[in-house]
Design an enzyme around this catalytic site. Structure first.
Site, PDB file in Angstrom:
ATOM      1  N   ASN A   1     -51.058 -60.546  -6.014  1.00  0.00           N
ATOM      2  CA  ASN A   1     -52.144 -60.017  -5.176  1.00  0.00           C
ATOM      3  C   ASN A   1     -53.493 -60.175  -5.871  1.00  0.00           C
ATOM      4  OD1 ASN A   1     -51.532 -58.946  -2.489  1.00  0.00           O
ATOM      5  ND2 ASN A   1     -50.044 -57.661  -3.549  1.00  0.00           N
TER       6      ASN A   1
ATOM      7  N   LYS B   1     -48.468 -47.142 -12.013  1.00  0.00           N
ATOM      8  CA  LYS B   1     -48.635 -45.838 -12.658  1.00  0.00           C
ATOM      9  C   LYS B   1     -49.631 -45.026 -11.833  1.00  0.00           C
ATOM     10  CE  LYS B   1     -49.716 -44.150 -17.326  1.00  0.00           C
ATOM     11  NZ  LYS B   1     -48.777 -43.063 -17.341  1.00  0.00           N
TER      12      LYS B   1
ATOM     13  N   ASN C   1     -55.419 -49.383  -2.575  1.00  0.00           N
ATOM     14  CA  ASN C   1     -54.087 -49.807  -2.996  1.00  0.00           C
ATOM     15  C   ASN C   1     -53.431 -50.534  -1.834  1.00  0.00           C
ATOM     16  OD1 ASN C   1     -51.786 -49.960  -4.720  1.00  0.00           O
ATOM     17  ND2 ASN C   1     -50.854 -48.268  -3.614  1.00  0.00           N
TER      18      ASN C   1
ATOM     19  N   HIS D   1     -49.546 -51.297  -0.265  1.00  0.00           N
ATOM     20  CA  HIS D   1     -48.154 -50.853  -0.334  1.00  0.00           C
ATOM     21  C   HIS D   1     -47.331 -51.717   0.606  1.00  0.00           C
ATOM     22  CE1 HIS D   1     -44.932 -47.989  -1.104  1.00  0.00           C
ATOM     23  NE2 HIS D   1     -44.645 -48.040   0.185  1.00  0.00           N
TER      24      HIS D   1
ATOM     25  N   GLU E   1     -49.495 -59.518   2.603  1.00  0.00           N
ATOM     26  CA  GLU E   1     -50.309 -58.752   1.646  1.00  0.00           C
ATOM     27  C   GLU E   1     -51.465 -59.604   1.137  1.00  0.00           C
ATOM     28  OE1 GLU E   1     -48.311 -56.753  -1.629  1.00  0.00           O
ATOM     29  OE2 GLU E   1     -46.519 -56.494  -0.396  1.00  0.00           O
TER      30      GLU E   1
END
Length: 194
Positions: A14, A91, A107, A109, A179
């Site tokens: 990504n 993390k 982010n 997912h 993505e």
């Protein structure tokens, strides 16, 4: 031009997709740094090839929690970024980082949140759960990062079909392809609205 910081833990596909869109001019941005918590991850080599400064900050480099958080915050503050992009960063971010960049940490997912998100839902485990639940569709979600894992405001989603003969790996590859396209577009769109 958007100033981005990226955090990654793994292969960095990504991250590479974002670098490629910056390079092509599709994404009007520059990448100021890559922070990794795994100094040997594939994202490091991708950053080096693109002349992006790399910082390895983890429990290994900073066993003291306060020093660890201070090191993260220093890199982020010094770079004066517009957005912090998590690209397979495995993390949870400390509260100090969340407070530093409210509503400016994104982010991605690999499921259609809120389904299959939160603790334990990462990597191939997400796709295994999707198949086990006999879902008809899955796909990536881009969301803002909050204290709750995968619980921040959803910015974009893209649906992909789930086929009866899919394996977790086949489904993962189909979702990952999307993505790579949805993330840079959402970064550009959201960044332009700041």
């Amino acid at each position: 031009m958007l100033k981005l910081g990226v955090m990654a833990s793994g292969g960095g596909s990504n991250f590479q997709a974002i670098l490629d869109r910056i390079s092509s001019g599709d994404l009007d941005a520059c990448c100021k740094f890559l922070i990794v918590n795994n100094g040997g991850c594939g994202a490091v080599e991708r950053a080096r090839k693109a002349n992006v400064p790399v910082f390895h900050i983890s429990g290994k480099t900073h066993p003291n929690v306060a020093e660890y958080e201070a090191a993260l915050c220093k890199v982020i503050e010094d770079a004066q970024i517009d957005l912090l992009i998590l690209a397979g960063y495995m993390k949870a971010l400390p509260l100090s980082v969340l407070k530093l960049l409210p509503s400016r940490i994104l982010n991605i997912h690999p499921s259609l949140l809120p389904k299959f998100g939160g603790k334990g839902f990462w990597g191939i485990h997400v796709h295994e759960a999707v198949l086990l639940a006999h879902e008809k569709e899955s796909g990536p979600t881009v969301h803002l990062v909050s204290k709750e894992i995968d619980g921040g405001r959803i910015l974009a989603q893209r649906k992909v079909p789930v086929y009866s003969d899919d394996t977790p790996e086949v489904l993962a590859a189909r979702v990952l392809e999307q993505e790579h396209d949805i993330y840079w577009r959402t970064i550009q769109e959201y960044g332009s609205s700041l």
